[in-house]
Design an enzyme around this catalytic site. Structure first.
Site, short mmCIF file in Angstrom:
data_model
loop_
_atom_site.label_atom_id
_atom_site.label_comp_id
_atom_site.label_asym_id
_atom_site.label_seq_id
_atom_site.Cartn_x
_atom_site.Cartn_y
_atom_site.Cartn_z
N LYS A 1 -8.35 -16.61 -11.93
CA LYS A 1 -9.31 -17.37 -12.74
C LYS A 1 -8.60 -18.54 -13.40
O LYS A 1 -7.41 -18.47 -13.67
CB LYS A 1 -9.88 -16.47 -13.85
CG LYS A 1 -10.88 -15.43 -13.39
CD LYS A 1 -11.41 -14.63 -14.59
CE LYS A 1 -12.38 -13.56 -14.15
NZ LYS A 1 -13.63 -14.07 -13.56
N ASP B 1 -11.44 -11.73 -7.19
CA ASP B 1 -12.12 -11.80 -8.49
C ASP B 1 -13.48 -11.08 -8.46
O ASP B 1 -14.10 -10.86 -9.49
CB ASP B 1 -12.28 -13.27 -8.90
CG ASP B 1 -12.59 -13.42 -10.38
OD1 ASP B 1 -12.43 -12.43 -11.13
OD2 ASP B 1 -12.97 -14.54 -10.79
N GLU C 1 -14.05 -8.05 -8.21
CA GLU C 1 -13.41 -6.73 -8.22
C GLU C 1 -14.30 -5.64 -8.80
O GLU C 1 -14.13 -4.47 -8.45
CB GLU C 1 -12.09 -6.81 -9.00
CG GLU C 1 -12.19 -6.66 -10.53
CD GLU C 1 -13.03 -7.73 -11.20
OE1 GLU C 1 -13.20 -8.81 -10.61
OE2 GLU C 1 -13.53 -7.50 -12.32
N ARG D 1 -17.37 -4.84 -8.32
CA ARG D 1 -18.16 -4.12 -7.32
C ARG D 1 -17.29 -3.17 -6.51
O ARG D 1 -17.77 -2.15 -6.02
CB ARG D 1 -18.91 -5.14 -6.43
CG ARG D 1 -18.01 -6.06 -5.67
CD ARG D 1 -18.72 -7.33 -5.19
NE ARG D 1 -18.93 -8.29 -6.28
CZ ARG D 1 -19.60 -9.42 -6.15
NH1 ARG D 1 -20.14 -9.75 -5.00
NH2 ARG D 1 -19.74 -10.23 -7.18
N1 BES Z 1 -15.74 -10.13 -14.69
C1 BES Z 1 -16.27 -11.15 -13.88
C2 BES Z 1 -17.67 -11.57 -14.27
C3 BES Z 1 -17.79 -12.21 -15.63
C4 BES Z 1 -17.79 -13.58 -15.74
C5 BES Z 1 -17.98 -11.46 -16.75
C6 BES Z 1 -17.93 -14.19 -16.97
C7 BES Z 1 -18.13 -12.06 -17.97
C8 BES Z 1 -18.11 -13.42 -18.08
C9 BES Z 1 -16.32 -10.69 -12.42
O1 BES Z 1 -15.32 -9.82 -12.06
C10 BES Z 1 -16.17 -11.91 -11.59
O2 BES Z 1 -15.15 -12.52 -11.68
N2 BES Z 1 -17.19 -12.22 -10.80
C11 BES Z 1 -17.18 -13.37 -9.97
C12 BES Z 1 -17.74 -12.99 -8.63
C13 BES Z 1 -17.55 -14.02 -7.57
C14 BES Z 1 -16.08 -14.20 -7.26
C15 BES Z 1 -18.29 -13.60 -6.32
C16 BES Z 1 -18.02 -14.44 -10.64
O3 BES Z 1 -19.02 -14.12 -11.27
O4 BES Z 1 -17.63 -15.60 -10.57
ZN ZN Z 2 -14.60 -8.61 -13.56
MG MG Z 3 -13.54 -10.79 -11.46
#
Ligand code: BES
Ligand code: ZN
Ligand code: MG
Length: 481
Positions: free
Chosen positions: A256, A326, A328, A330
């Site tokens: 990230k 990222d 992860e 799921r």
């Molecule tokens: N933990 C994040 C989702 C998240 C984002 C929670 C902002 C709280 C605030 C999750 O693991 C994630 O990174 N999801 C990605 C998925 C994508 C790579 C398909 C996302 O939402 O960008």
């Molecule tokens: Zn996450």
């Molecule tokens: Mg993530």
């Protein structure tokens, strides 16, 4: 904070502040009632929700201050919770020690006590010059209030604060092992059966999807099961509450950006929510069989981390190409859901900070709700509505699964674009629940407050705990579906 019911004339109540909902001043001493009426007539005070007026030296009252809190058209459970939370927070800021809150009838006592406890939440202490000034005593005057409902309010409020505390603790102090230890001690204290699966146990179960997330971290994963199996359980259903517990989400090798990465300590909010909910369910002695599964991992990049393109095998045998490390959450939930089904779940609810996309769609107002079962979905929505938490159901057409179908593998953990990211994530999860009635709560937009609210500081909101408790308390015979 000592909260207790109190009986006696309001005018004689000695306290730093007497809190009243702005619905009228019937029980007040005559002069104070006239003061309040005057403020209303002048239009200075309108009674809209969260409007707060502090009267100094109110006439003919033993209270030093009169705190009026607007509740809008109707004083209901939602308003009672908000009012109490706000009043306690204002009292802390003003350094009031003794607070009294008066309602005309006792029917809302549970929400009122939940709000008092919620408002009294103290964030984990890391500041050396912590000037917090907790309220010491709250006297509640609410004629006809039921003692059991009062105690239920305390149990639920404390459980919500347990959730918030876990979410607010930084990740250096709360990794998977520390979380599992907390779950074990809190769970046993609440009378739950606790089982903690470590890495070898997870390997033996074939939890390759969950384990693939943990591989980059020096901290080993845990899967915690907590079970509430009361002898007076009715209806024969067995609900599993499954929580995403990524104690920190760096994104792994699909790293990230640095901007706001520190917020990812709240990526375990789903697990904290489910732990709070089952603790409350046990403390209330709800006659329903309920278990909870917490998938606890840390998502880190390193020489041992899973690479994009790696193909892993989940506990149910399905293969998954990890397109984006990222995505992860799921991967963790996939195995936790399979394990729940294997353990005999008749109903499943999972909570997860799963996608950034849910904030784009619903902001911080609604929890994203996705389900394979209409009645479970409406049961959850209705439970939320009763206490002021909002769930919004998103569509689950099978077409949304298409981007998650693998080329080399059965599934891929991310699509090729960002379209409907919250729903495609849910369709991925659905591949691990068989035909079990299941609901998925995406709390990424709602579990953490970026701005303070009248009743809550910035940080963990504890959202969904009260709705879930309410959903289980009102569980239809045999369960929805
Ligand atoms: N933990 C994040 C989702 C998240 C984002 C929670 C902002 C709280 C605030 C999750 O693991 C994630 O990174 N999801 C990605 C998925 C994508 C790579 C398909 C996302 O939402 O960008
Ligand atoms: Zn996450
Ligand atoms: Mg993530």
């Amino acid at each position: 904070m000592n909260i207790r019911l109190h009986d006696g004339p309001l005018a004689e109540l000695e306290c730093d502040a007497l809190v009243l909902p702005l619905t009228g001043g019937g029980a007040l001493g005559q002069s104070a009632a006239t003061q309040v009426a005057g403020l209303r007539e002048s239009g200075e005070v309108t009674g809209k929700p969260s409007e707060l007026t502090l009267l100094h030296e109110p006439k003919n009252l033993a209270a030093r201050r009169l705190m009026l809190v607007g509740v809008g058209d109707e004083l209901d459970a939602t308003q009672a919770f908000h009012l109490a939370g706000q009043a306690v927070r204002v009292a802390q800021q003003k350094k009031f020690k003794r607070l009294a809150i008066a309602f005309e009838d006792g029917g809302l006592i549970r929400a009122l006590v939940e709000g008092c406890v919620y408002g009294g939440y103290e964030r984990p202490k890391y500041k050396s010059d912590d000037s917090a000034s907790p309220v010491e005593e709250i006297m509640i005057v609410a004629p006809g209030a039921d003692e059991l409902a009062f105690e239920a309010g305390r149990a639920v409020g404390e459980s919500v604060n347990l959730t918030r505390r876990l979410v607010d603790i930084p990740a250096n102090d709360l990794g998977p092992v520390e979380f599992a230890d907390m779950a074990e001690s809190m769970g046993s204290a609440a009378g739950l059966e606790v089982e903690v699966l470590d890495e070898p146990a997870l390997e033996a179960l074939g939890a390759g999807s969950l384990l693939s997330v943990a591989k980059g971290s020096a901290r080993p994963p845990r899967l915690v099961r907590l079970s509430w199996n009361p002898s007076n359980a009715i209806g024969g259903s067995h609900l599993f509450l499954v929580g995403k517990g990524v104690t920190f989400d760096t994104g792994g090798l699909s790293l990230k950006p640095a901007n706001s990465m520190e917020k990812m300590k709240y990526d375990m909010a789903g697990a904290a929510t489910m732990l709070g909910a089952i603790t409350a369910i046990a403390r209330l002695g709800v006659p329903q069989r309920v278990s909870c599964l917490l998938g606890l991992v840390e998502n880190m990049p390193s020489g041992t981390a899973t690479r994009p393109g790696d193909i892993v095998q989940a506990m149910n045998g399905k293969t998954i190409e990890v397109i984006n490390t990222d995505a992860e959450g799921r991967l963790v939930l996939a195995d936790a859901l399979t394990y729940a089904v294997r353990q005999g779940a008749t109903h499943l609810i999972d909570a997860a900070t799963l996608t950034g996309a849910v904030s784009v769609a619903l902001g911080s107002v609604n929890i994203g709700l996705m389900s394979n079962n209409e009645s479970l979905q409406s049961h959850i929505t209705a439970s939320g509505l009763a206490i002021g938490e909002h769930f919004w159901a998103l569509p689950m057409n099978d077409d949304y699964l298409d981007p998650m179908k693998g080329d080399l593998s059965d599934l891929r953990n991310a699509g090729t674009d960002r379209k409907a990211g919250t729903i495609t994530a849910a369709k991925f999860l659905e591949q691990f629940v068989d035909a079990t009635p299941w609901a998925h709560l995406d709390i990424a937009g709602t579990a953490n407050l970026d701005k303070e609210l009248p009743h809550a500081p910035k940080g963990a909101s504890g959202i969904a705990v009260r709705s879930l408790v309410c959903a289980v308390e009102n569980w239809p015979n045999g369960g929805p579906g």
